[in-house]
Design a protein around this motif. Structure first.
Motif, mmCIF file in Angstrom:
data_model
loop_
_atom_site.group_PDB
_atom_site.id
_atom_site.type_symbol
_atom_site.label_atom_id
_atom_site.label_comp_id
_atom_site.label_asym_id
_atom_site.label_seq_id
_atom_site.Cartn_x
_atom_site.Cartn_y
_atom_site.Cartn_z
ATOM 1 N N ALA A 28 -0.779 4.971 -3.993
ATOM 2 C CA ALA A 28 -0.039 4.522 -2.801
ATOM 3 C C ALA A 28 -0.060 5.600 -1.718
ATOM 4 N N THR A 29 -0.155 5.133 -0.464
ATOM 5 C CA THR A 29 -0.150 6.068 0.677
ATOM 6 C C THR A 29 1.291 6.400 1.023
ATOM 7 N N THR A 30 1.758 7.540 0.517
ATOM 8 C CA THR A 30 3.144 7.943 0.769
ATOM 9 C C THR A 30 3.200 9.282 1.483
ATOM 10 N N GLY A 31 2.060 9.722 2.052
ATOM 11 C CA GLY A 31 1.965 11.087 2.587
ATOM 12 C C GLY A 31 1.354 11.960 1.515
ATOM 13 N N CYS A 32 0.431 12.856 1.927
ATOM 14 C CA CYS A 32 -0.360 13.569 0.911
ATOM 15 C C CYS A 32 0.293 14.886 0.504
ATOM 16 N N GLY A 65 0.813 -1.215 0.000
ATOM 17 C CA GLY A 65 0.000 0.000 0.000
ATOM 18 C C GLY A 65 0.841 1.257 0.000
ATOM 19 N N ALA A 66 2.059 1.158 0.556
ATOM 20 C CA ALA A 66 2.965 2.304 0.584
ATOM 21 C C ALA A 66 3.799 2.378 -0.701
ATOM 22 N N ARG A 100 -5.490 13.269 -0.625
ATOM 23 C CA ARG A 100 -5.002 12.188 0.214
ATOM 24 C C ARG A 100 -5.507 10.846 -0.317
ATOM 25 N N ARG A 101 -4.753 9.782 0.006
ATOM 26 C CA ARG A 101 -5.076 8.443 -0.465
ATOM 27 C C ARG A 101 -5.547 7.577 0.707
ATOM 28 N N ILE A 102 -6.545 6.755 0.446
ATOM 29 C CA ILE A 102 -7.044 5.840 1.484
ATOM 30 C C ILE A 102 -7.040 4.423 0.921
ATOM 31 N N ILE A 103 -6.416 3.516 1.657
ATOM 32 C CA ILE A 103 -6.451 2.099 1.268
ATOM 33 C C ILE A 103 -7.369 1.393 2.246
ATOM 34 N N ASN A 104 -8.447 0.869 1.724
ATOM 35 C CA ASN A 104 -9.537 0.436 2.574
ATOM 36 C C ASN A 104 -10.307 -0.692 1.910
#
Lengths: 246, 356, 71
Positions: B195-199, B67-68, B204-208
């Motif tokens: 990918a969640t790498t900081g917005c 995810g990152a 912003r990104r959400i993995i859910n």
């Protein structure tokens, strides 16, 4: 007149779904204020867990991942290993962290994983309707201990922060509460410190936060505050259990 | 450049060549050499090897790392894969690319450590909860353990889907010369805007994987099914051996296919026109490759190291057009080419009885 | 010149009563009307008596009371 409302930029403007008087909202705000204080909002990845705070990704105005029940410290570990320069935290309740997720929290702490864990202890499973949690007190009536928790049937509550303080990995372990303004101010400082240690690459930090669950305790919000003060704090003493970051 | 490699090591080297820099695992026989090899190799090239506290933790580290934006792999063996399946369902739902290796051992239960193919259902039919699919690749040589591992990473990134490689202890321990493909040595920079790498740069990104609204969850399912249909149409892989004039078609994958090939050759020496169809992609099952062969066959024999799992997919592909026989050994027992040849002869005799 | 004052967002209030209890001067009252969620929100009729101690802001779980800057 020029009005600038002071909502932390690390929170969205979405209204919390939590019940009236539930401490989650206060804790969300304190975490968001700490991220704002350190100016790391755009470099932070949060990990939501399973429980009442499962929807935390709707409220924190940051990149977030939602983890399987209990596994948030492992997910946070995976993120941090790929992005060692990012600030990574998990936000977990007591059912998630202290029951199904005990292995993950103990080993993330033992590795000294450079993450911050926000551990909300309200002595019950809130989301599923107030069942006994690993942190429920002896004598506490829950929907699965209808006559009160007793040791022969259900064992003793787990003091996570004390347990983790025996490990070499953590740099910062504290227990705070958010039931009164003075305690909330202390909690804010503790959460700030935990994130500061992570920013300084010092290692694993965890802040346990005693919280109310008026709905499942079947008390009014004000009665819940008193119940926490009279019942939880004697069993879960407040303070810093480990601080080797200085 | 050719190198003599052990199967498990070939997977590790191929992963590195394909750009994998993160490995999270937990010790279990018989995939040990793969973990041990990466414990040395990954730190040498600036990657991360982490021995987790459990298979469950390992696969959740994979979820976080994928995810990152990391290129990530985990490996295990049958009971360990069972432990991972909950989060494999999450990974498939969140559409995170990763590679999962299952060096299978005999089951059910704790079973044994000898070679087996009894996780075919688990790998190809889901394993975990919900309507999701893994792309499943089954190498049958050390060369393929190398080339299919690099292929697995490409497929994972292309489709944003977990890919599983299934082998067994025989393939894992076997040493064969491997043609090393250096073209992968510099990992391709795949753009991962999700990918969640900081917005930093806006949204912003959400993995859910939580969808409380049933309509939205159904839409997600439909979107996943569309992707799976595309994979079915694009990614079927198989090898055919002596099938042009084959009257008796053997179907086998992985280790079993190697033995079935010997049996086919032995049958040919006896004047029986046998051929081998070897699925390389187990999911998607290579229906389009086997269909033309079925029309020419008097009978089909499926050979597996289990009690008849791929058999069901073969029967679906055959769809009643001809007889389907099965020969399997289980519990870590490996069929011999003699046993398979006997079965081919039996099949031939029976098919003549039916037709006379 | 900037000053702070309290801003109550009635739509966010869930009538938990924690702010009323935390106010050292007991300045917060519950309104008769209801918001769209059906809660009676709090209000601060005597704002001039508020010393801006911030207790109500701290204990409010719903960010229904916040500071605003007035210039």
């Amino acid at each position: 007149m020029n009005a600038v409302p002071k909502i932390p930029s690390s929170l969205t403007d979405k209204q919390f779904h939590y019940c009236p008087g539930c401490s989650h909202g206060i804790i969300h705000r304190l975490v968001a204020e700490a991220l704002d204080f350190h100016n790391v909002r755009e470099n932070t990845v949060g990990v939501a867990s399973v429980g009442c705070s499962v929807l935390a990704y709707n409220y924190f105005n940051i990149d977030m991942q939602q983890a399987a029940h209990g596994r948030a410290p492992a997910v946070a570990t995976g993120i941090k290993r790929v992005l060692p320069g990012s600030i990574v935290f998990s936000y977990q309740g007591d059912g998630d962290l202290a029951s199904i997720g005990t292995a993950e929290i103990v080993h993330a702490a033992a590795r000294g994983e450079n993450i911050t864990v926000i551990f909300v202890n309200n002595a019950c499973y809130g989301m599923t309707g107030g069942q006994m949690a690993p942190t429920s007190l002896i004598g506490q009536v829950t929907s699965t201990t209808p006559k009160g928790r007793t040791q022969p049937e259900a064992g003793y509550p787990i003091k996570v922060t004390e347990m983790l303080s025996t490990l070499d990995g953590p740099v910062y372990l504290s227990r705070v509460s958010v039931h009164k303004p003075a305690q909330i101010r202390k909690a804010a400082r503790s959460i700030q410190k935990a994130f500061r240690y992570q920013i300084e690459n010092k290692g694993f930090s965890l802040v346990e936060i005693l919280a109310t669950c008026p709905t499942n305790w079947k008390l009014t919000p004000l009665e819940a505050v008193k119940w926490l003060e009279n019942n939880m704090i004697p069993k879960y003493p407040l303070g810093e259990f480990k601080d080797v970051g200085v | 450049m050719k190198k003599l490699l052990k199967g498990n090591v070939a997977i590790g080297e191929a992963a590195i060549a394909a750009g994998c820099r993160y490995f999270f695992g937990y010790p279990i026989t018989p995939q040990t050499e793969l973990s041990e090899h990466l414990a040395t190799r990954l730190p040498e090239i600036g990657g991360v090897f982490l021995q987790a506290e459990s298979e469950i933790a390992a696969i959740n580290m994979v979820y976080g790392a994928a995810g990152a934006g990391g290129t990530v792999m985990t490996s295990s063996s049958s009971p360990g894969i069972s432990l991972k399946t909950e989060t494999i369902s999450y990974i498939a739902t969140a559409e995170l690319p990763c590679v999962i290796v299952n060096i299978m051992r005999g089951g059910p239960g704790l079973g044994g450590i000898q070679p087996s193919q009894s996780d075919y259902f688990q790998a190809t039919k889901g394993g975990g909860h919900g309507d999701y699919r893994l792309i499943v690749l089954a190498p049958s040589s050390v060369q393929e353990m190398y080339s299919l591992t690099t292929k697995a990473f490409q497929l994972a990134e292309t489709y944003r889907n977990p890919v599983m490689i299934i082998g067994d202890g025989l393939l894992g321990q076997m040493m064969e010369p491997v043609e090393i493909n250096d073209s992968f040595l510099t990992p391709a920079q795949v753009d991962k805007p999700w990918a969640t790498t900081g917005c930093q740069n806006g949204q912003r990104r959400i993995i859910n994987t939580l969808y409380l609204d049933p309509e939205t969850l159904e839409e997600l399912n439909q979107k996943l099914q569309q992707k799976y249909s595309l994979i079915v149409s694009q990614e079927q892989m198989a090898e055919s051996y002596l099938t042009t004039d084959a009257e008796y078609l053997l179907v086998a994958f992985g280790t079993t296919a190697r033995i079935a090939k010997e049996a086919v050759e032995a049958a040919r020496r006896k004047g029986i026109k046998a051929g081998l169809f070897r699925p390389i992609s187990l999911w998607p099952f290579p229906v389009s490759h086997i269909a033309p062969l079925i029309n020419k066959s008097r009978a089909v024999l499926t050979v597996e190291m289990n009690c008849g799992q791929m058999l069901e997919d073969v029967k679906l592909a055959v769809n009643g057009k001809t007889d389907v026989y099965f020969y399997g050994r289980s519990g870590g027992m490996v069929p011999s080419s003699k046993e398979i040849l006997d079965k081919i002869i039996e099949m031939r005799d029976r098919s003549y009885e039916c037709c006379s | 010149m900037k000053n702070l004052q309290l801003l109550i967002i009635p739509e966010r209030c869930k009538e938990c009563g924690l702010c009323r209890d935390a106010c050292p001067k007991q300045l917060l009252i519950t309104e008769d009307n209801i918001n769209s969620s059906g809660y009676h929100p709090v209000s601060l009729p005597n704002a001039e008596k508020c010393s801006l101690c911030g207790n109500c802001i701290l204990v409010c779980p719903d960010l229904a009371i916040i500071y605003e800057e007035v210039s």
